[in-house]
Design an enzyme around this catalytic site. Structure first.
Site, mmCIF file in Angstrom:
data_model
loop_
_atom_site.group_PDB
_atom_site.id
_atom_site.type_symbol
_atom_site.label_atom_id
_atom_site.label_comp_id
_atom_site.label_asym_id
_atom_site.label_seq_id
_atom_site.Cartn_x
_atom_site.Cartn_y
_atom_site.Cartn_z
ATOM 1 N N GLY A 1 0.810 -1.205 0.000
ATOM 2 C CA GLY A 1 0.000 0.000 0.000
ATOM 3 C C GLY A 1 0.841 1.252 0.000
ATOM 4 O O GLY A 1 0.337 2.355 -0.031
ATOM 5 N N CYS A 2 2.151 1.079 0.005
ATOM 6 C CA CYS A 2 3.076 2.194 -0.013
ATOM 7 C C CYS A 2 3.414 2.517 -1.462
ATOM 8 O O CYS A 2 3.847 1.626 -2.191
ATOM 9 C CB CYS A 2 4.344 1.759 0.714
ATOM 10 S SG CYS A 2 5.105 3.044 1.618
#
Lengths: 131, 100, 110
Positions: free
Chosen positions: C108-109
Site C-alpha cells: 500500500g506504499c
C-alpha cells in the site's frame, strides 16, 4: 514520505467497500490478491467489510502450515487486519457448514451470516471487489 | 446491482454462487466462458431458465458468436446484448459484483 | 543488485529492500542505514526491532498508520506519533525503517 499522501482525504466521502472472498487459498492467486487489495485499501480509510463465501471460508481456517509448499501462510496477515481497523468480517453460514466448519475454526473473530443476509450485505455496498 | 459472471458453469460454481446471492430483480450478465450457461440443451439449462424468472439475465453477443453460437441457441428469456449495452448496464445498474 | 558486506553479497531490489528477510542481521541494518544516511541510535534500534517483531508475528510490513498505532501501544504515545518517527526516519517510518529492518516495502506504499 507518508503513504499515498494527499489521496487519503478524498473529500471526506466514505464509501462502503466489500471484499468478497470466494476462492480457497494457495491453489490460485485470487485469495492473495484480495488480501493485498484489503491492505492497500486500508490507507484510504473507507468503510471496509470482508466476506467469505464458498471455498473462500477455507482462507481463515486455523492451522495452515505452508512450510512444505514454500508459500506464505495467510493466517498471520488476517490476524493483522485488526491493527488496520478492519474488523467487519463475515462468513456465510451455508458455505461454512457445507465444509464441516464452525465459527470456532476461524483464526479471526467473524460474524456468521446466512445466505439471505449475505445477499442483503452485498446489495448494500457501494463497491464490491473480490475473487 | 449488476452481477457479472465470466466462467463456464461446467468448470466453476461462479454462476451458481451468483444466483444464490443476487437479490431478486438484479441484473446478471454472462460473458466470456460464462456464455455457455445461456445455451439451450445443456444440463445447466434448467438452472438458467429458473434464473430468468427471478433476474434479468443477459449474455454478451460477441462472446457467444466467438464460441460458435448465436441468439437462436440462447435460452428463452435471456437477452443478448453488445458491448455498448454492457457499458450502459454498468452505468444504469452499478455497482458491479464480479463473480470469478 | 546486491549490497556487499564483509565479502558477502546481499541481494536487494531496485529501491534497496533486501530480497531475503532471513538474511538480515544488525550488521546488515547498519550498512543499509549508512546508505540511507542514518546514524543509528538506541531510539532507531528500538523501532527496527519493533518492526522485526511485527513482521515475525504478522508476516507483513505494516503501513505507517498501523506502525504508528502499534508503537504507541507498545512503547507509549510519546513514541507512537508521526513527529517522533519521522524525526528518526525522515524518508518515512514505513518505507525507510522497513528497509533498514530488512522487511519488504509495506503493502500500500506508493
Amino acid at each position: 514520505m507518508p503513504e499515498i499522501e494527499g489521496v487519503e482525504n478524498t473529500g471526506g466521502v466514505i464509501k462502503k467497500f466489500l471484499y468478497l472472498n470466494s476462492k480457497a487459498p494457495y491453489g490460485t492467486v485470487y485469495a492473495l490478491e484480495v488480501l493485498e487489495m484489503i491492505l492497500i485499501s486500508a490507507a484510504f480509510e473507507q468503510d471496509v467489510h470482508v466476506a467469505f463465501v464458498d471455498d473462500g471460508v477455507y482462507q481463515i481456517k486455523r492451522g495452515h502450515d505452508t512450510k512444505g509448499i514454500e508459500m506464505k501462510s495467510f493466517l498471520p496477515t488476517y490476524r493483522a487486519l485488526e491493527g488496520y481497523d478492519i474488523e467487519k468480517l463475515y462468513v456465510e453460514k451455508e458455505s461454512m457448514e457445507e465444509r464441516g466448519l464452525r465459527a470456532e475454526d476461524f483464526i479471526v473473530p467473524v460474524t456468521v451470516t446466512n445466505r439471505l443476509a449475505m445477499s442483503h450485505l452485498i446489495a448494500s455496498m457501494d463497491v464490491v471487489l473480490g475473487g | 446491482m449488476l452481477h457479472t459472471v465470466n466462467k463456464s458453469p461446467f468448470e466453476r460454481n461462479a454462476f451458481k454462487g451468483c444466483l444464490a446471492r443476487a437479490q431478486k430483480d438484479s441484473v446478471i450478465l454472462l460473458f466470456e466462458d460464462a456464455v455457455y450457461a445461456a445455451i439451450k440443451g445443456t444440463t445447466i439449462e434448467s438452472v438458467t431458465v429458473r434464473a430468468t424468472q427471478d433476474f434479468k439475465v443477459c449474455v454478451l453477443g460477441p462472446d457467444l458468436k466467438a464460441r460458435g453460437y448465436d441468439e437462436g441457441h440462447v435460452v428463452e428469456g435471456v437477452t443478448v446484448v453488445d458491448y455498448g449495452d454492457f457499458v450502459d448496464m454498468v452505468v444504469a445498474y452499478g455497482p458491479v459484483v464480479a463473480w470469478l | 543488485m546486491a549490497y556487499e558486506l564483509n565479502g558477502k553479497k546481499i541481494e536487494h531490489d531496485e529501491e534497496g529492500y533486501i530480497a531475503d528477510v532471513n538474511g538480515w542481521n544488525e550488521d546488515v541494518a547498519k550498512m543499509i542505514a549508512d546508505v540511507e544516511g542514518i546514524d543509528m541510535t538506541s531510539e532507531h534500534w528500538e523501532v527496527i526491532h519493533f518492526l522485526r517483531e511485527y513482521y515475525n508475528e504478522y508476516q507483513i510490513a505494516p503501513a505507517v498508520r498501523v506502525l504508528t498505532k502499534a508503537v504507541a501501544k507498545k512503547l507509549g504515545p510519546e513514541k507512537g506519533n508521526n513527529k517522533y518517527l519521522y524525526e528518526l526516519f525522515p524518508y518515512g517510518p514505513g518505507k525507510q525503517a522497513c528497509k533498514i529492518a530488512g522487511l519488504p516495502k509495506p503493502t500500500g506504499c506508493v
